[in-house]
Design a protein around this motif. Structure first.
Motif, PDB file in Angstrom:
ATOM      1  N   ARG A  27       0.830  -1.220   0.000  1.00  9.67           N
ATOM      2  CA  ARG A  27       0.000   0.000   0.000  1.00  9.67           C
ATOM      3  C   ARG A  27       0.858   1.261   0.000  1.00  9.67           C
ATOM      4  NH1 ARG A  27      -3.769  -1.381   4.956  1.00  9.67           N
ATOM      5  NH2 ARG A  27      -2.063  -2.830   5.277  1.00  9.67           N
ATOM      6  N   SER A  28       1.964   1.240   0.723  1.00 10.54           N
ATOM      7  CA  SER A  28       2.831   2.422   0.731  1.00 10.54           C
ATOM      8  C   SER A  28       3.424   2.654  -0.658  1.00 10.54           C
ATOM      9  CB  SER A  28       3.925   2.301   1.795  1.00 10.54           C
ATOM     10  OG  SER A  28       4.655   1.101   1.662  1.00 10.54           O
ATOM     11  N   GLY A  29       3.671   1.581  -1.400  1.00 10.61           N
ATOM     12  CA  GLY A  29       4.135   1.719  -2.783  1.00 10.61           C
ATOM     13  C   GLY A  29       3.068   2.364  -3.662  1.00 10.61           C
ATOM     14  N   ARG A  30       1.826   1.971  -3.449  1.00 10.96           N
ATOM     15  CA  ARG A  30       0.717   2.582  -4.208  1.00 10.96           C
ATOM     16  C   ARG A  30       0.571   4.055  -3.838  1.00 10.96           C
ATOM     17  NH1 ARG A  30      -2.842  -1.952  -2.779  1.00 10.96           N
ATOM     18  NH2 ARG A  30      -4.401  -0.432  -2.151  1.00 10.96           N
ATOM     19  N   ALA A  31       0.716   4.367  -2.542  1.00 14.71           N
ATOM     20  CA  ALA A  31       0.636   5.759  -2.097  1.00 14.71           C
ATOM     21  C   ALA A  31       1.754   6.575  -2.741  1.00 14.71           C
ATOM     22  CB  ALA A  31       0.738   5.833  -0.571  1.00 14.71           C
ATOM     23  N   LEU A  32       2.953   6.007  -2.805  1.00 17.23           N
ATOM     24  CA  LEU A  32       4.082   6.703  -3.406  1.00 17.23           C
ATOM     25  C   LEU A  32       3.792   7.010  -4.872  1.00 17.23           C
ATOM     26  CD1 LEU A  32       7.805   6.033  -2.869  1.00 17.23           C
ATOM     27  CD2 LEU A  32       6.937   6.187  -5.178  1.00 17.23           C
ATOM     28  N   GLU A  33       3.312   6.031  -5.620  1.00 18.28           N
ATOM     29  CA  GLU A  33       3.006   6.252  -7.035  1.00 18.28           C
ATOM     30  C   GLU A  33       1.935   7.327  -7.210  1.00 18.28           C
ATOM     31  OE1 GLU A  33       2.028   2.337  -8.430  1.00 18.28           O
ATOM     32  OE2 GLU A  33       4.116   1.684  -8.369  1.00 18.28           O
ATOM     33  N   TYR A  34       0.916   7.304  -6.374  1.00 21.10           N
ATOM     34  CA  TYR A  34      -0.149   8.314  -6.462  1.00 21.10           C
ATOM     35  C   TYR A  34       0.423   9.704  -6.176  1.00 21.10           C
ATOM     36  CZ  TYR A  34      -4.159  11.168  -5.301  1.00 21.10           C
ATOM     37  OH  TYR A  34      -5.077  12.194  -5.260  1.00 21.10           O
ATOM     38  N   LEU A  35       1.203   9.821  -5.098  1.00 20.27           N
ATOM     39  CA  LEU A  35       1.753  11.128  -4.714  1.00 20.27           C
ATOM     40  C   LEU A  35       2.715  11.657  -5.782  1.00 20.27           C
ATOM     41  CD1 LEU A  35       2.224  10.482  -0.910  1.00 20.27           C
ATOM     42  CD2 LEU A  35       0.631  12.119  -1.948  1.00 20.27           C
ATOM     43  N   GLU A  36       3.521  10.774  -6.369  1.00 21.70           N
ATOM     44  CA  GLU A  36       4.407  11.219  -7.452  1.00 21.70           C
ATOM     45  C   GLU A  36       3.594  11.754  -8.628  1.00 21.70           C
ATOM     46  OE1 GLU A  36       8.589   8.802  -7.010  1.00 21.70           O
ATOM     47  OE2 GLU A  36       7.073   7.950  -8.338  1.00 21.70           O
ATOM     48  N   ALA A  37       2.476  11.103  -8.927  1.00 28.66           N
ATOM     49  CA  ALA A  37       1.610  11.563 -10.018  1.00 28.66           C
ATOM     50  C   ALA A  37       1.017  12.938  -9.717  1.00 28.66           C
ATOM     51  CB  ALA A  37       0.503  10.547 -10.275  1.00 28.66           C
ATOM     52  N   GLN A  38       0.937  13.290  -8.421  1.00 26.35           N
ATOM     53  CA  GLN A  38       0.423  14.606  -8.012  1.00 26.35           C
ATOM     54  C   GLN A  38       1.542  15.648  -7.948  1.00 26.35           C
ATOM     55  OE1 GLN A  38      -2.961  14.645  -7.823  1.00 26.35           O
ATOM     56  NE2 GLN A  38      -2.648  12.487  -8.289  1.00 26.35           N
ATOM     57  N   GLY A  39       2.763  15.255  -8.291  1.00 26.82           N
ATOM     58  CA  GLY A  39       3.876  16.199  -8.309  1.00 26.82           C
ATOM     59  C   GLY A  39       4.770  16.185  -7.087  1.00 26.82           C
ATOM     60  N   PHE A  40       4.539  15.269  -6.161  1.00 26.62           N
ATOM     61  CA  PHE A  40       5.369  15.178  -4.965  1.00 26.62           C
ATOM     62  C   PHE A  40       6.725  14.569  -5.327  1.00 26.62           C
ATOM     63  CE2 PHE A  40       1.285  15.843  -3.201  1.00 26.62           C
ATOM     64  CZ  PHE A  40       1.438  16.274  -1.890  1.00 26.62           C
ATOM     65  N   THR A  41       7.781  15.012  -4.635  1.00 27.24           N
ATOM     66  CA  THR A  41       9.113  14.446  -4.815  1.00 27.24           C
ATOM     67  C   THR A  41       9.688  14.096  -3.445  1.00 27.24           C
ATOM     68  OG1 THR A  41      10.146  16.642  -4.714  1.00 27.24           O
ATOM     69  CG2 THR A  41       9.544  15.810  -6.913  1.00 27.24           C
ATOM     70  N   GLY A  42      10.778  13.339  -3.436  1.00 23.63           N
ATOM     71  CA  GLY A  42      11.428  12.977  -2.177  1.00 23.63           C
ATOM     72  C   GLY A  42      10.765  11.825  -1.452  1.00 23.63           C
ATOM     73  N   LEU A  43       9.897  11.096  -2.142  1.00 22.99           N
ATOM     74  CA  LEU A  43       9.155  10.002  -1.506  1.00 22.99           C
ATOM     75  C   LEU A  43       9.998   8.730  -1.459  1.00 22.99           C
ATOM     76  CD1 LEU A  43       5.889  10.697  -3.486  1.00 22.99           C
ATOM     77  CD2 LEU A  43       6.279  11.245  -1.081  1.00 22.99           C
ATOM     78  N   VAL A  44       9.877   8.009  -0.330  1.00 21.60           N
ATOM     79  CA  VAL A  44      10.644   6.790  -0.120  1.00 21.60           C
ATOM     80  C   VAL A  44       9.709   5.729   0.464  1.00 21.60           C
ATOM     81  CG1 VAL A  44      12.675   5.794   1.005  1.00 21.60           C
ATOM     82  CG2 VAL A  44      12.670   8.218   0.413  1.00 21.60           C
ATOM     83  N   ASN A  45       9.748   4.528  -0.099  1.00 19.61           N
ATOM     84  CA  ASN A  45       8.913   3.423   0.390  1.00 19.61           C
ATOM     85  C   ASN A  45       9.749   2.544   1.321  1.00 19.61           C
ATOM     86  OD1 ASN A  45       6.782   1.655   0.670  1.00 19.61           O
ATOM     87  ND2 ASN A  45       7.104   0.633  -1.286  1.00 19.61           N
ATOM     88  N   MET A  46       9.233   2.280   2.537  1.00 17.57           N
ATOM     89  CA  MET A  46       9.942   1.396   3.464  1.00 17.57           C
ATOM     90  C   MET A  46       9.645  -0.051   3.101  1.00 17.57           C
ATOM     91  SD  MET A  46      10.120   1.307   7.635  1.00 17.57           S
ATOM     92  CE  MET A  46       8.790   0.138   7.985  1.00 17.57           C
ATOM     93  N   THR A  47      10.649  -0.750   2.581  1.00 18.31           N
ATOM     94  CA  THR A  47      10.477  -2.137   2.166  1.00 18.31           C
ATOM     95  C   THR A  47      10.212  -3.031   3.371  1.00 18.31           C
ATOM     96  OG1 THR A  47      12.850  -2.527   2.309  1.00 18.31           O
ATOM     97  CG2 THR A  47      11.986  -1.858   0.154  1.00 18.31           C
ATOM     98  N   GLY A  48       9.394  -4.045   3.171  1.00 16.75           N
ATOM     99  CA  GLY A  48       9.097  -4.975   4.256  1.00 16.75           C
ATOM    100  C   GLY A  48       8.058  -4.485   5.235  1.00 16.75           C
ATOM    101  N   GLY A  49       7.812  -3.174   5.248  1.00 18.79           N
ATOM    102  CA  GLY A  49       6.770  -2.586   6.079  1.00 18.79           C
ATOM    103  C   GLY A  49       6.900  -2.898   7.554  1.00 18.79           C
ATOM    104  N   MET A  50       5.762  -2.776   8.234  1.00 18.80           N
ATOM    105  CA  MET A  50       5.740  -2.979   9.681  1.00 18.80           C
ATOM    106  C   MET A  50       5.975  -4.439  10.054  1.00 18.80           C
ATOM    107  SD  MET A  50       5.602  -0.075  11.091  1.00 18.80           S
ATOM    108  CE  MET A  50       5.181  -0.446  12.808  1.00 18.80           C
ATOM    109  N   LEU A  51       5.709  -5.373   9.144  1.00 16.68           N
ATOM    110  CA  LEU A  51       6.016  -6.775   9.435  1.00 16.68           C
ATOM    111  C   LEU A  51       7.506  -6.936   9.710  1.00 16.68           C
ATOM    112  CD1 LEU A  51       3.844  -8.659   6.772  1.00 16.68           C
ATOM    113  CD2 LEU A  51       3.445  -8.522   9.243  1.00 16.68           C
TER     114      LEU A  51
END
Length: 97
Positions: free
Chosen positions: A68-92
């Motif tokens: 889900r964080s990867g999907r959020a990152l892609e959406y935010l980048e499409a809105q013009g956001f930069t500097g986004l980083v996805n935490m691999t492996g997540g909370m698990l």
């Protein structure tokens, strides 16, 4: 997509860095625990809460497994956001540290 491991996030927090972390999990998931200092914005609320997310500075996105964080990152980048980083492996993975 830029990524960071839970170990790197933990180390940076322990070193005293002030990180911007957005947790996109649902309420019942964050009730079980969050990364200290993280801000909770459920994935489905992101479009209505864009003003709460820094537009051009490092922002680490977190969810349960990093899907889900990867999907959020892609959406935010499409809105013009930069500097986004996805935490691999997540909370698990975070919970294993």
């Amino acid at each position: 997509m830029h990524t960071i491991t839970p170990q790197e996030v933990k180390q940076r927090l322990e070193n005293g860095e002030k990180l911007t972390i957005i947790d996109v999990r649902e309420q019942e998931e964050v009730a079980l625990g969050m990364i200290p200092g993280a801000k909770h914005i459920p994935l489905m609320e992101i479009p209505q809460r864009l003003d709460e997310i820094p537009q051009h500075s490092e922002t680490i996105l977190v969810c349960r497994s990093s899907n889900r964080s990867g999907r959020a990152l892609e959406y935010l980048e499409a809105q013009g956001f930069t500097g986004l980083v996805n935490m691999t492996g997540g909370m698990l993975e975070w919970e294993q540290l």
